[in-house]
Design a protein around this motif. Sequence first.
Motif, PDB file in Angstrom:
ATOM      1  N   PHE A 115      -8.009  -0.501  -4.192  1.00  0.00           N
ATOM      2  CA  PHE A 115      -7.602  -1.709  -4.138  1.00  0.00           C
ATOM      3  C   PHE A 115      -7.532  -2.289  -5.613  1.00  0.00           C
ATOM      4  O   PHE A 115      -8.440  -2.281  -6.451  1.00  0.00           O
ATOM      5  N   SER A 162      -3.975   4.495  -0.610  1.00  0.00           N
ATOM      6  CA  SER A 162      -4.697   5.158   0.414  1.00  0.00           C
ATOM      7  C   SER A 162      -4.399   6.238   1.025  1.00  0.00           C
ATOM      8  O   SER A 162      -3.454   6.941   0.857  1.00  0.00           O
ATOM      9  N   MET A 215       0.865  -1.144   0.030  1.00  0.00           N
ATOM     10  CA  MET A 215      -0.088  -0.163  -0.084  1.00  0.00           C
ATOM     11  C   MET A 215       0.954   1.039   0.061  1.00  0.00           C
ATOM     12  O   MET A 215       1.870   1.307   0.910  1.00  0.00           O
ATOM     13  N   ALA A 225      -2.550  -1.386  -3.248  1.00  0.00           N
ATOM     14  CA  ALA A 225      -3.564  -0.199  -2.885  1.00  0.00           C
ATOM     15  C   ALA A 225      -2.905   1.170  -2.741  1.00  0.00           C
ATOM     16  O   ALA A 225      -1.591   1.154  -2.359  1.00  0.00           O
ATOM     17  N   GLY A 239       0.844   5.512   0.173  1.00  0.00           N
ATOM     18  CA  GLY A 239      -0.175   6.800   0.459  1.00  0.00           C
ATOM     19  C   GLY A 239      -0.236   7.768  -0.864  1.00  0.00           C
ATOM     20  O   GLY A 239       0.619   7.553  -1.602  1.00  0.00           O
ATOM     21  N   LYS A 247      -6.022   6.700  -8.579  1.00  0.00           N
ATOM     22  CA  LYS A 247      -6.929   5.507  -9.152  1.00  0.00           C
ATOM     23  C   LYS A 247      -6.838   5.810 -10.610  1.00  0.00           C
ATOM     24  O   LYS A 247      -6.451   4.716 -11.514  1.00  0.00           O
ATOM     25  N   HIS A 281     -11.555   5.099   1.795  1.00  0.00           N
ATOM     26  CA  HIS A 281     -10.548   6.189   1.638  1.00  0.00           C
ATOM     27  C   HIS A 281      -9.278   5.335   1.205  1.00  0.00           C
ATOM     28  O   HIS A 281      -8.127   5.794   1.108  1.00  0.00           O
ATOM     29  N   ARG A 282      -9.620   4.195   0.440  1.00  0.00           N
ATOM     30  CA  ARG A 282      -8.463   3.389  -0.409  1.00  0.00           C
ATOM     31  C   ARG A 282      -9.054   3.048  -1.605  1.00  0.00           C
ATOM     32  O   ARG A 282     -10.084   2.760  -1.830  1.00  0.00           O
ATOM     33  N   LEU A 330      -7.049  10.654  -4.073  1.00  0.00           N
ATOM     34  CA  LEU A 330      -7.412   9.291  -4.325  1.00  0.00           C
ATOM     35  C   LEU A 330      -7.992   9.134  -5.916  1.00  0.00           C
ATOM     36  O   LEU A 330      -7.592   8.119  -6.451  1.00  0.00           O
TER      37      LEU A 330
END
Length: 124
Positions: free
Chosen positions: A39, A50, A6, A48, A8, A16, A36-37, A12
Amino acid sequence: MFSHIMVGTSDLDRAKTFYDAVLGALGVPPGFVDRHRVFWRTPTGVFAASLPIDGQPATFGNGSTIGFACADSAQADAWHAAGVANGGTTCEDPPGVREGPTGKMYLAYLRDPDGNKLCGLVRM
């Protein structure tokens, strides 16, 4: 060895868009948002992005690199191009063959929009 990785992000939607493009170049389906993530799941692991849970700014690790396995140099080049076209920046040397103690590898480096260092790698 790993169950997931993951990183940071401070945005978001931007993460993505970027990772859907670069991971899509590797045949990974688009990610799904869970609060808030985001995947991206495959049979071999999960990646991921996040928003930081502690509310502090997202930062990248100095000296850290996340490597993604590519089937061949054409796929690594497509991965790299997708990253640059979607807000990433190229870093290190241009994509190409490097030789080291473990043999020849084709490497393509870039940074995601949050500064995380990524590598598309082909073991030759």
